[in-house]
Each structure stands twice: as C-alpha cells, then as structure tokens.
Scaffold this motif. Structure first.
Motif, PDB file in Angstrom:
ATOM      1  N   HIS A 114     -13.913   3.932 -31.654  1.00 40.05           N
ATOM      2  CA  HIS A 114     -13.283   4.931 -30.801  1.00 40.05           C
ATOM      3  C   HIS A 114     -13.179   4.428 -29.364  1.00 40.05           C
ATOM      4  CE1 HIS A 114     -14.837   7.355 -34.166  1.00 40.05           C
ATOM      5  NE2 HIS A 114     -13.836   8.173 -33.893  1.00 40.05           N
ATOM      6  N   SER A 171       0.857   8.238 -27.049  1.00 40.10           N
ATOM      7  CA  SER A 171       0.682   9.615 -26.566  1.00 40.10           C
ATOM      8  C   SER A 171       1.556   9.765 -25.335  1.00 40.10           C
ATOM      9  CB  SER A 171      -0.783   9.866 -26.194  1.00 40.10           C
ATOM     10  OG  SER A 171      -1.614   9.763 -27.322  1.00 40.10           O
ATOM     11  N   GLN A 177      -3.969   8.249 -32.558  1.00 41.50           N
ATOM     12  CA  GLN A 177      -4.170   8.803 -31.227  1.00 41.50           C
ATOM     13  C   GLN A 177      -3.862  10.292 -31.264  1.00 41.50           C
ATOM     14  OE1 GLN A 177      -1.568   5.195 -29.355  1.00 41.50           O
ATOM     15  NE2 GLN A 177      -2.028   6.853 -27.943  1.00 41.50           N
ATOM     16  N   TRP A 224      -6.237   0.036 -24.170  1.00 38.16           N
ATOM     17  CA  TRP A 224      -5.294   1.047 -23.723  1.00 38.16           C
ATOM     18  C   TRP A 224      -4.181   0.356 -22.943  1.00 38.16           C
ATOM     19  CZ3 TRP A 224      -4.353   5.649 -25.435  1.00 38.16           C
ATOM     20  CH2 TRP A 224      -5.367   6.434 -25.997  1.00 38.16           C
ATOM     21  N   GLY A 265      -1.398   2.194 -32.009  1.00 40.41           N
ATOM     22  CA  GLY A 265      -1.225   3.583 -32.388  1.00 40.41           C
ATOM     23  C   GLY A 265       0.194   4.025 -32.090  1.00 40.41           C
ATOM     24  N   ASN A 272     -11.656   6.416 -25.982  1.00 39.63           N
ATOM     25  CA  ASN A 272     -10.960   7.566 -25.407  1.00 39.63           C
ATOM     26  C   ASN A 272     -10.600   7.285 -23.960  1.00 39.63           C
ATOM     27  OD1 ASN A 272     -11.482   8.875 -27.869  1.00 39.63           O
ATOM     28  ND2 ASN A 272     -13.483   9.567 -27.139  1.00 39.63           N
ATOM     29  N   CYS A 281      -2.791   3.166 -27.577  1.00 37.85           N
ATOM     30  CA  CYS A 281      -4.057   2.580 -27.950  1.00 37.85           C
ATOM     31  C   CYS A 281      -3.791   1.461 -28.944  1.00 37.85           C
ATOM     32  CB  CYS A 281      -4.932   3.659 -28.592  1.00 37.85           C
ATOM     33  SG  CYS A 281      -6.537   3.089 -29.170  1.00 37.85           S
ATOM     34  N   ILE A 287      -7.170  11.632 -23.813  1.00 43.30           N
ATOM     35  CA  ILE A 287      -6.464  11.166 -25.005  1.00 43.30           C
ATOM     36  C   ILE A 287      -7.484  10.424 -25.864  1.00 43.30           C
ATOM     37  CG2 ILE A 287      -4.513   9.860 -25.914  1.00 43.30           C
ATOM     38  CD1 ILE A 287      -3.339   9.876 -23.083  1.00 43.30           C
ATOM     39  N   LYS A 288      -7.493  10.745 -27.145  1.00 39.82           N
ATOM     40  CA  LYS A 288      -8.476  10.128 -28.034  1.00 39.82           C
ATOM     41  C   LYS A 288      -7.821   9.074 -28.914  1.00 39.82           C
ATOM     42  CE  LYS A 288     -11.514  14.119 -28.134  1.00 39.82           C
ATOM     43  NZ  LYS A 288     -12.278  15.065 -28.975  1.00 39.82           N
ATOM     44  N   CYS A 289      -8.601   8.079 -29.261  1.00 37.90           N
ATOM     45  CA  CYS A 289      -8.102   7.016 -30.126  1.00 37.90           C
ATOM     46  C   CYS A 289      -9.191   6.599 -31.105  1.00 37.90           C
ATOM     47  CB  CYS A 289      -7.662   5.809 -29.313  1.00 37.90           C
ATOM     48  SG  CYS A 289      -7.060   4.435 -30.336  1.00 37.90           S
TER      49      CYS A 289
END
Lengths: 116, 111
Positions: free
Chosen positions: A73, A111, A6, A34, A108, A75, A91, A21-23
């Motif tokens: 992915h 974040s 993440q 999420w 992950g 996000n 994530c 926020i990216k995963c």
C-alpha cells in the motif's frame, strides 16, 4: 483481479480541503510510486517507496505526504488543496528498482482530482 | 540531470500508414528503455522494453523499437497503423531506480 488499484477514481473538492488517495498492489512488488499527470499529459514522478522506505522524493510541496503502511500500500495525502493540484494521479509498482534487472512499472487506472 | 525528449507532440496518420515516433534521452550510464501507451481515458500500459541484448525490440500489437546507443535514441515504429492505435505514447528511461518519462506524443489515426 486488478493488479494496481486506486481509490477514488474521481475526486472533486474545494480549495483548502484535505484529501487522500489510496493505492494497493497485489503483485508482491517491493516498490511503489506516485506520478502526477498534468493537463498536458506530462507525467512526473512525485514519490517512490521501496519496502515501506522513501527512496525518491522529488520537489513536491510539503502539502503532499505519502504513507506506506506496508509494501502493498502507498497512500497519498494532500493538505490544503490548491487549484494547481488538479491533475490525474497515477500509482504504480515495480518488482525492483535495480537497473540491472529492469523494473517494469505497472500502473493503476489513475485518480482524477479536480479542485474548484 | 537525465531527460527524455519526444520530438513529435501530435502525429496524425491515416490507417495503414507507417509510424515512427522519436525518443532521445540524455544519460551516459546504463539505462533501461520503455515505451508505454495510454489509450483515451485509460492507464498506462507497457508496449515494449529494452534492457540488454538485441537492440531491436518487438512489443505488443505489432510495435517495435530500436535502441541506437550512439544516438541515445529509442524510436518506436509500426509498419501499418490502425484506428485503434489512437492514443498517447510515452517513452521512458530508467536508471538507478528512477523512471523518467518524455512528454508524450499523441497519435491520431484517421479511419
């Protein structure tokens, strides 16, 4: 190699801003999630995607919008951030959602979002 | 709606003491059961899981859990804790693709 990654790990922003926020997962899993962990450590699912399709959408404000460009992915975009959005967002991914098989979740590192 | 209850919010033990953390769930159908651990500042990691078969499940780091279907329980045990077991422990129940977590139990082990 990190299985579920993440970015960013920490995010400090002002109220009213929009942030993402990216995963990414490199496990070849079909399902991604999420979760939100609040200050009391309570983990609550927000969204779940299976092969880019939304399958779980808990009661989450419309300001939160997940996007899955591909199955690796997922996000999370948050509009008009509020103080109450401060939390750690995790994530996760799993091979399958099938109960009979048992989809263990891989998480992950989280974040941490702080809204000032 | 299904729910997961962890009765102990914070458990404080001395090293070498035995541990049992309670977990009960409410759901009548087929479930998979998990215990996850979150060490300070880290992400969740799987300790052990139960899908079917022997209701006594052994996990990593000497942890085990027993599924008692009649009591809807999946308690976590360890015969002798170490300082490094200090962490937050989450029970989770999975049914129909949805994984629901309990509120967690914080374990503090005094050296």
């Amino acid at each position: 190699d990190t299985a579920v990654s993440q970015t960013p790990k920490y995010l400090v922003t002002q109220m009213g801003n929009d942030k993402s926020i990216k995963c990414e997962q490199n496990l070849g899993h079909d399902t991604m999630y999420w979760y939100k962990q609040d200050s009391k450590k309570f983990l609550k699912i927000m969204f779940s995607y299976n092969n880019k399709e939304l399958i779980i959408n808990e009661t989450v404000p419309n300001r939160f919008s997940p996007k899955s460009p591909d199955k690796a992915h997922l996000n999370l975009h948050i509009n008009s951030l509020e103080l109450g959005d401060s939390a750690v967002y995790f994530c996760a991914s799993s091979r399958t959602t099938a109960t009979a098989v048992g989809g263990e979740l891989f998480f992950g590192e989280g974040s941490r979002l702080t809204v000032l | 709606a299904q729910s997961v209850s962890q009765h102990n919010h914070h458990v404080i033990l001395s090293e070498a003491a035995s541990l049992e953390l309670g977990c009960n769930y409410s759901y009548g159908g087929t479930v998979n059961l998990f215990w996850y651990v979150q060490y300070p500042g880290q992400h969740l990691q799987l300790l052990l899981k139960y899908f079917s078969g022997d209701p006594l499940v052994k996990g990593i780091k000497g942890f085990e859990a027993e599924f008692i279907k009649s009591k809807f329980s999946f308690n976590l045990r360890k015969p002798s804790v170490q300082w490094s077991d200090t962490a937050e422990y989450f029970c989770a129940v999975q049914s129909q693709g949805n994984l629901i977590f309990g509120k967690g139990t914080k374990l503090s082990v005094k050296p």
